[in-house]
Write a protein that holds these residues in place. Structure first.
Motif, PDB file in Angstrom:
ATOM      1  N   TRP A  91      97.703   3.418 -56.472  1.00  0.00           N
ATOM      2  CA  TRP A  91      97.340   3.332 -55.060  1.00  0.00           C
ATOM      3  C   TRP A  91      98.374   4.000 -54.166  1.00  0.00           C
ATOM      4  O   TRP A  91      98.028   4.630 -53.157  1.00  0.00           O
ATOM      5  CB  TRP A  91      97.127   1.870 -54.653  1.00  0.00           C
ATOM      6  N   TYR A  92      99.653   3.909 -54.530  1.00  0.00           N
ATOM      7  CA  TYR A  92     100.718   4.534 -53.740  1.00  0.00           C
ATOM      8  C   TYR A  92     100.538   6.052 -53.701  1.00  0.00           C
ATOM      9  O   TYR A  92     100.592   6.678 -52.630  1.00  0.00           O
ATOM     10  CB  TYR A  92     102.075   4.183 -54.346  1.00  0.00           C
ATOM     11  N   HIS A  93     100.312   6.648 -54.865  1.00  0.00           N
ATOM     12  CA  HIS A  93     100.185   8.100 -54.907  1.00  0.00           C
ATOM     13  C   HIS A  93      98.832   8.566 -54.380  1.00  0.00           C
ATOM     14  O   HIS A  93      98.736   9.649 -53.784  1.00  0.00           O
ATOM     15  CB  HIS A  93     100.451   8.604 -56.330  1.00  0.00           C
ATOM     16  N   LEU A  94      97.783   7.759 -54.562  1.00  0.00           N
ATOM     17  CA  LEU A  94      96.496   8.115 -53.973  1.00  0.00           C
ATOM     18  C   LEU A  94      96.605   8.098 -52.446  1.00  0.00           C
ATOM     19  O   LEU A  94      96.072   8.993 -51.766  1.00  0.00           O
ATOM     20  CB  LEU A  94      95.408   7.138 -54.443  1.00  0.00           C
ATOM     21  N   ALA A  95      97.282   7.103 -51.914  1.00  0.00           N
ATOM     22  CA  ALA A  95      97.476   7.049 -50.461  1.00  0.00           C
ATOM     23  C   ALA A  95      98.245   8.266 -49.972  1.00  0.00           C
ATOM     24  O   ALA A  95      97.911   8.858 -48.934  1.00  0.00           O
ATOM     25  CB  ALA A  95      98.214   5.766 -50.084  1.00  0.00           C
ATOM     26  N   LEU A  96      99.268   8.665 -50.721  1.00  0.00           N
ATOM     27  CA  LEU A  96     100.032   9.846 -50.326  1.00  0.00           C
ATOM     28  C   LEU A  96      99.168  11.098 -50.361  1.00  0.00           C
ATOM     29  O   LEU A  96      99.283  11.962 -49.474  1.00  0.00           O
ATOM     30  CB  LEU A  96     101.240  10.013 -51.251  1.00  0.00           C
ATOM     31  N   ALA A  97      98.296  11.206 -51.358  1.00  0.00           N
ATOM     32  CA  ALA A  97      97.390  12.353 -51.416  1.00  0.00           C
ATOM     33  C   ALA A  97      96.525  12.402 -50.154  1.00  0.00           C
ATOM     34  O   ALA A  97      96.364  13.467 -49.538  1.00  0.00           O
ATOM     35  CB  ALA A  97      96.512  12.272 -52.661  1.00  0.00           C
TER      36      ALA A  97
ATOM     37  N   LEU B 214      98.671  13.546 -47.173  1.00  0.00           N
ATOM     38  CA  LEU B 214      98.942  14.984 -47.174  1.00  0.00           C
ATOM     39  C   LEU B 214      97.691  15.799 -46.867  1.00  0.00           C
ATOM     40  O   LEU B 214      97.786  16.924 -46.360  1.00  0.00           O
ATOM     41  CB  LEU B 214      99.542  15.395 -48.520  1.00  0.00           C
ATOM     42  N   LEU B 215      96.522  15.228 -47.165  1.00  0.00           N
ATOM     43  CA  LEU B 215      95.258  15.869 -46.834  1.00  0.00           C
ATOM     44  C   LEU B 215      94.782  15.528 -45.422  1.00  0.00           C
ATOM     45  O   LEU B 215      93.717  15.956 -45.000  1.00  0.00           O
ATOM     46  CB  LEU B 215      94.186  15.473 -47.853  1.00  0.00           C
ATOM     47  N   ARG B 216      95.575  14.717 -44.709  1.00  0.00           N
ATOM     48  CA  ARG B 216      95.271  14.312 -43.336  1.00  0.00           C
ATOM     49  C   ARG B 216      94.024  13.439 -43.257  1.00  0.00           C
ATOM     50  O   ARG B 216      93.299  13.462 -42.267  1.00  0.00           O
ATOM     51  CB  ARG B 216      95.132  15.519 -42.407  1.00  0.00           C
ATOM     52  N   GLU B 217      93.798  12.647 -44.279  1.00  0.00           N
ATOM     53  CA  GLU B 217      92.682  11.711 -44.314  1.00  0.00           C
ATOM     54  C   GLU B 217      93.238  10.329 -43.964  1.00  0.00           C
ATOM     55  O   GLU B 217      93.486   9.488 -44.828  1.00  0.00           O
ATOM     56  CB  GLU B 217      92.027  11.740 -45.697  1.00  0.00           C
ATOM     57  N   TRP B 218      93.462  10.102 -42.671  1.00  0.00           N
ATOM     58  CA  TRP B 218      94.253   8.961 -42.235  1.00  0.00           C
ATOM     59  C   TRP B 218      93.605   7.618 -42.563  1.00  0.00           C
ATOM     60  O   TRP B 218      94.296   6.684 -42.987  1.00  0.00           O
ATOM     61  CB  TRP B 218      94.533   9.059 -40.740  1.00  0.00           C
TER      62      TRP B 218
END
Length: 289
Positions: A119-125, A128-132
């Protein structure tokens, strides 16, 4: 412990991981060998190991989580998001599952769960994709998997959640995040170091931005000073950005990119912000090779 002894431990761990993988390319040995390559910043090799592993184990949430992480390291954000989203689907409903270290490990790898890391890295993805909205939802799922007294995970996840909310313009929710962070945590409470906690304290007005731009390695045995600067500096650059000080934000982001920690998430995010601030024109952004 000296830098030479740390490097020697890292070398022995890599040799052990490679030997076990070559003798038996099981799922566990594949995951660990790829992870150790990643620890040594041999990112493309790690991705190859994970990709070949997925040909043998196509439904491995471990390999998807690991490859997704390393796709983010190589700026392949959409591919990382796809891997991590699939891993999240595969682990839905699982009990907490701690990612195991491999045989012969001599590295100080903190024990964390597959759920937290996915979940941490999915949130970061998403960030970075600007999908707030998606980033906020994923960071909140991540917080559900923070283990008791895991202050590294607690502060890292809340820090990125705070930045996500500020980017969304939801300042009230961001203030609530700051209110949930414990006061007066000692540096010794952290395994990887208090960089994220220092950022949160800066947002609360307890530290000045300059305090974070002059980092002290202190107890942060896992990271070098350039990585600490990239981590703490990205929070400072964002702080200036939120408060309309674009020139100062750009200056901090550019300074981060003068360092060598190009796989640090703070570096990657600063690079992404500079590209965006330049109107998406890579010719206007100086990114060191």
């Amino acid at each position: 412990m000296t830098e030479d002894s740390t490097r020697e431990r890292s070398r022995r761990t890599l040799e052990s991981a490679r030997s076990h993988f070559q003798g038996d390319p099981s799922l566990a040995n594949t995951v660990w060998y790829g992870r150790v390559l990643g620890f040594r910043y041999r990112i493309d090799e790690a991705i190859t190991v994970f990709t070949e592993g997925l040909e043998r184990f196509p439904d491995s949430f471990e390999l998807l989580r690991q490859r997704g992480h390393r796709f983010l390291s190589t700026r392949r954000f959409a591919e990382g998001q796809a891997d991590l989203a699939r891993a999240a689907d595969l682990i839905e409903g699982m009990s907490e599952w701690i990612e195991p270290d491999g045989i012969g490990n001599e590295l100080p790898v903190p024990a964390t769960s597959i759920q937290f890391n996915t979940w941490y890295h999915l949130a970061l993805a998403h960030y970075l994709l600007r999908e707030w909205d998606a980033a906020e939802a994923a960071y909140r799922r991540c917080l559900e998997w923070v283990r008791p007294e895991d202050y590294d995970g607690l502060t890292a996840c809340n820090d990125w959640l705070y930045m996500t909310l500020r980017r969304k313009g939801d300042d009230a929710a961001a203030d609530q995040v700051l209110g949930a962070i414990p006061d007066d945590l000692p540096d010794g409470a952290f395994v990887e170091g208090p960089s994220y906690y220092r950022r949160l304290r800066m947002y609360r007005g307890e530290l000045r931005p300059e305090d974070l731009l002059n980092p002290d390695k202190g107890s942060q045995v896992i990271h070098d000073l350039e990585t600490i600067y990239a981590t703490q500096g990205y929070g400072v650059g964002n702080w200036y950005l939120y408060n309309g000080e674009m020139d100062r934000a750009r200056e901090v982001f550019e300074q981060i990119l003068q360092g060598r920690s190009r796989f640090a998430f703070g570096y990657i995010a600063a690079e992404r912000d500079l590209w965006e601030m330049a109107g998406g024109d890579p010719g206007r952004v100086t990114i060191p090779a």
